[in-house]
Design a protein around this motif. Structure first.
Motif, PDB file in Angstrom:
ATOM      1  N   ALA A  21     -74.240   5.337 -18.439  1.00  0.00           N
ATOM      2  CA  ALA A  21     -75.611   4.831 -18.592  1.00  0.00           C
ATOM      3  C   ALA A  21     -75.771   3.486 -17.888  1.00  0.00           C
ATOM      4  O   ALA A  21     -76.778   3.245 -17.210  1.00  0.00           O
ATOM      5  CB  ALA A  21     -75.947   4.690 -20.078  1.00  0.00           C
ATOM      6  N   PHE A  22     -74.770   2.628 -18.024  1.00  0.00           N
ATOM      7  CA  PHE A  22     -74.811   1.335 -17.339  1.00  0.00           C
ATOM      8  C   PHE A  22     -74.867   1.531 -15.824  1.00  0.00           C
ATOM      9  O   PHE A  22     -75.648   0.876 -15.129  1.00  0.00           O
ATOM     10  CB  PHE A  22     -73.602   0.485 -17.725  1.00  0.00           C
ATOM     11  CG  PHE A  22     -73.496  -0.797 -16.953  1.00  0.00           C
ATOM     12  CD1 PHE A  22     -74.427  -1.806 -17.121  1.00  0.00           C
ATOM     13  CD2 PHE A  22     -72.454  -0.980 -16.054  1.00  0.00           C
ATOM     14  CE1 PHE A  22     -74.336  -2.994 -16.406  1.00  0.00           C
ATOM     15  CE2 PHE A  22     -72.352  -2.169 -15.334  1.00  0.00           C
ATOM     16  CZ  PHE A  22     -73.286  -3.172 -15.511  1.00  0.00           C
ATOM     17  N   GLY A  23     -74.057   2.455 -15.330  1.00  0.00           N
ATOM     18  CA  GLY A  23     -74.054   2.730 -13.894  1.00  0.00           C
ATOM     19  C   GLY A  23     -75.378   3.286 -13.410  1.00  0.00           C
ATOM     20  O   GLY A  23     -75.862   2.923 -12.337  1.00  0.00           O
ATOM     21  N   ALA A  24     -75.981   4.159 -14.213  1.00  0.00           N
ATOM     22  CA  ALA A  24     -77.242   4.791 -13.805  1.00  0.00           C
ATOM     23  C   ALA A  24     -78.428   3.843 -13.895  1.00  0.00           C
ATOM     24  O   ALA A  24     -79.366   3.954 -13.108  1.00  0.00           O
ATOM     25  CB  ALA A  24     -77.500   6.021 -14.673  1.00  0.00           C
ATOM     26  N   HIS A  25     -78.384   2.916 -14.839  1.00  0.00           N
ATOM     27  CA  HIS A  25     -79.556   2.068 -15.064  1.00  0.00           C
ATOM     28  C   HIS A  25     -79.325   0.595 -14.722  1.00  0.00           C
ATOM     29  O   HIS A  25     -80.194  -0.047 -14.155  1.00  0.00           O
ATOM     30  CB  HIS A  25     -80.022   2.190 -16.518  1.00  0.00           C
ATOM     31  CG  HIS A  25     -80.336   3.592 -16.906  1.00  0.00           C
ATOM     32  ND1 HIS A  25     -81.419   4.278 -16.406  1.00  0.00           N
ATOM     33  CD2 HIS A  25     -79.681   4.460 -17.722  1.00  0.00           C
ATOM     34  CE1 HIS A  25     -81.433   5.509 -16.912  1.00  0.00           C
ATOM     35  NE2 HIS A  25     -80.392   5.642 -17.697  1.00  0.00           N
ATOM     36  N   GLY A  26     -78.151   0.079 -15.067  1.00  0.00           N
ATOM     37  CA  GLY A  26     -77.914  -1.349 -14.879  1.00  0.00           C
ATOM     38  C   GLY A  26     -77.398  -1.729 -13.508  1.00  0.00           C
ATOM     39  O   GLY A  26     -77.648  -2.833 -13.031  1.00  0.00           O
ATOM     40  N   LEU A  27     -76.672  -0.827 -12.863  1.00  0.00           N
ATOM     41  CA  LEU A  27     -76.056  -1.168 -11.583  1.00  0.00           C
ATOM     42  C   LEU A  27     -76.911  -0.816 -10.372  1.00  0.00           C
ATOM     43  O   LEU A  27     -76.652  -1.307  -9.282  1.00  0.00           O
ATOM     44  CB  LEU A  27     -74.709  -0.447 -11.440  1.00  0.00           C
ATOM     45  CG  LEU A  27     -73.515  -1.050 -12.136  1.00  0.00           C
ATOM     46  CD1 LEU A  27     -72.270  -0.220 -11.869  1.00  0.00           C
ATOM     47  CD2 LEU A  27     -73.281  -2.487 -11.685  1.00  0.00           C
ATOM     48  N   LYS A  28     -77.879   0.052 -10.576  1.00  0.00           N
ATOM     49  CA  LYS A  28     -78.677   0.559  -9.456  1.00  0.00           C
ATOM     50  C   LYS A  28     -79.182  -0.533  -8.521  1.00  0.00           C
ATOM     51  O   LYS A  28     -79.138  -0.379  -7.308  1.00  0.00           O
ATOM     52  CB  LYS A  28     -79.861   1.354  -9.998  1.00  0.00           C
ATOM     53  CG  LYS A  28     -79.911   2.756  -9.537  1.00  0.00           C
ATOM     54  CD  LYS A  28     -81.118   3.446 -10.129  1.00  0.00           C
ATOM     55  CE  LYS A  28     -80.955   4.924  -9.943  1.00  0.00           C
ATOM     56  NZ  LYS A  28     -82.018   5.684 -10.541  1.00  0.00           N
ATOM     57  N   GLN A  29     -79.648  -1.603  -9.075  1.00  0.00           N
ATOM     58  CA  GLN A  29     -80.233  -2.676  -8.278  1.00  0.00           C
ATOM     59  C   GLN A  29     -79.199  -3.711  -7.834  1.00  0.00           C
ATOM     60  O   GLN A  29     -79.514  -4.580  -7.023  1.00  0.00           O
ATOM     61  CB  GLN A  29     -81.328  -3.390  -9.085  1.00  0.00           C
ATOM     62  CG  GLN A  29     -82.369  -2.474  -9.692  1.00  0.00           C
ATOM     63  CD  GLN A  29     -83.086  -1.623  -8.662  1.00  0.00           C
ATOM     64  OE1 GLN A  29     -83.377  -2.079  -7.559  1.00  0.00           O
ATOM     65  NE2 GLN A  29     -83.350  -0.375  -9.005  1.00  0.00           N
ATOM     66  N   LEU A  30     -77.976  -3.616  -8.365  1.00  0.00           N
ATOM     67  CA  LEU A  30     -76.987  -4.668  -8.121  1.00  0.00           C
ATOM     68  C   LEU A  30     -75.939  -4.332  -7.070  1.00  0.00           C
ATOM     69  O   LEU A  30     -75.351  -5.242  -6.480  1.00  0.00           O
ATOM     70  CB  LEU A  30     -76.276  -5.020  -9.433  1.00  0.00           C
ATOM     71  CG  LEU A  30     -77.168  -5.502 -10.577  1.00  0.00           C
ATOM     72  CD1 LEU A  30     -76.354  -5.708 -11.834  1.00  0.00           C
ATOM     73  CD2 LEU A  30     -77.892  -6.785 -10.185  1.00  0.00           C
ATOM     74  N   VAL A  31     -75.665  -3.040  -6.862  1.00  0.00           N
ATOM     75  CA  VAL A  31     -74.603  -2.660  -5.923  1.00  0.00           C
ATOM     76  C   VAL A  31     -75.129  -1.636  -4.925  1.00  0.00           C
ATOM     77  O   VAL A  31     -76.169  -1.005  -5.146  1.00  0.00           O
ATOM     78  CB  VAL A  31     -73.358  -2.107  -6.663  1.00  0.00           C
ATOM     79  CG1 VAL A  31     -72.763  -3.146  -7.601  1.00  0.00           C
ATOM     80  CG2 VAL A  31     -73.673  -0.833  -7.414  1.00  0.00           C
TER      81      VAL A  31
END
Length: 126
Positions: A21-31
Motif C-alpha cells: 500500500a505504501f508503494g502504491a500510494h506513498g511512493l508514487k510521487q517520490l521515486v
C-alpha cells in the motif's frame, strides 16, 4: 503446526500488505517508475515467501524432517536480505545495497531446495 513460525508468517503478510500500500500510494510521487517496480518486486517476493513460511509451519505434522526448520530459516534470511535490500535501495537510493540482493536470492533458492529435500526424505504420514 509450528505456531511461532505461522505467527511470523502472519506478521510478514501484514507487513507485505502495508509495504504494498505504501508503494502504491506513498511512493508514487517520490521515486521513478523503475524504482517503484523494484519496490513492487520486493513486495511480491515477500508475499511468495510469506506463503512458503505458512506452508512450512503447516507441514510440520506431516513432514518429519529437520530440513523444514532450515528451509524456514533460509526463507526468513532470504526475505530480509532480498526484500529488505530492495526496500532499502528504493527508500535510500544507496547503490551499495545492490550486492546484498543476490545473497538473499540464494537463500530463497536454498530454502526451496531444502523444503523439497525435507518432504522427499520425510518419514511422516503419507
Amino acid at each position: 503446526m509450528n505456531r511461532g513460525l505461522f505467527l511470523l508468517a502472519c506478521v510478514s503478510g501484514f507487513l507485505a500488505v502495508a509495504f504494498g500500500a505504501f508503494g502504491a500510494h506513498g511512493l508514487k510521487q517520490l521515486v521513478s517508475a523503475e524504482m517503484l517496480g523494484v519496490f513492487r518486486l520486493a513486495v511480491e517476493y515477500q508475499f511468495y515467501h510469506t506463503f512458503a513460511l505458512m506452508a512450512v509451519a503447516l507441514a510440520k505434522p506431516w513432514v518429519d524432517s529437520p530440513l523444514l526448520n532450515w528451509a524456514a530459516r533460509l526463507f526468513i534470511a532470504g526475505m530480509l536480505l532480498f526484500c529488505g535490500s530492495l526496500y532499502a535501495l528504493v527508500l535510500t537510493g544507496h547503490k551499495w545495497l545492490g550486492p546484498i540482493t543476490p545473497l538473499g536470492g540464494m537463500c530463497l533458492l536454498a530454502g526451496w531446495l531444502l523444503l523439497a529435500a525435507g518432504v522427499w526424505r520425510s518419514r511422516g504420514a503419507q
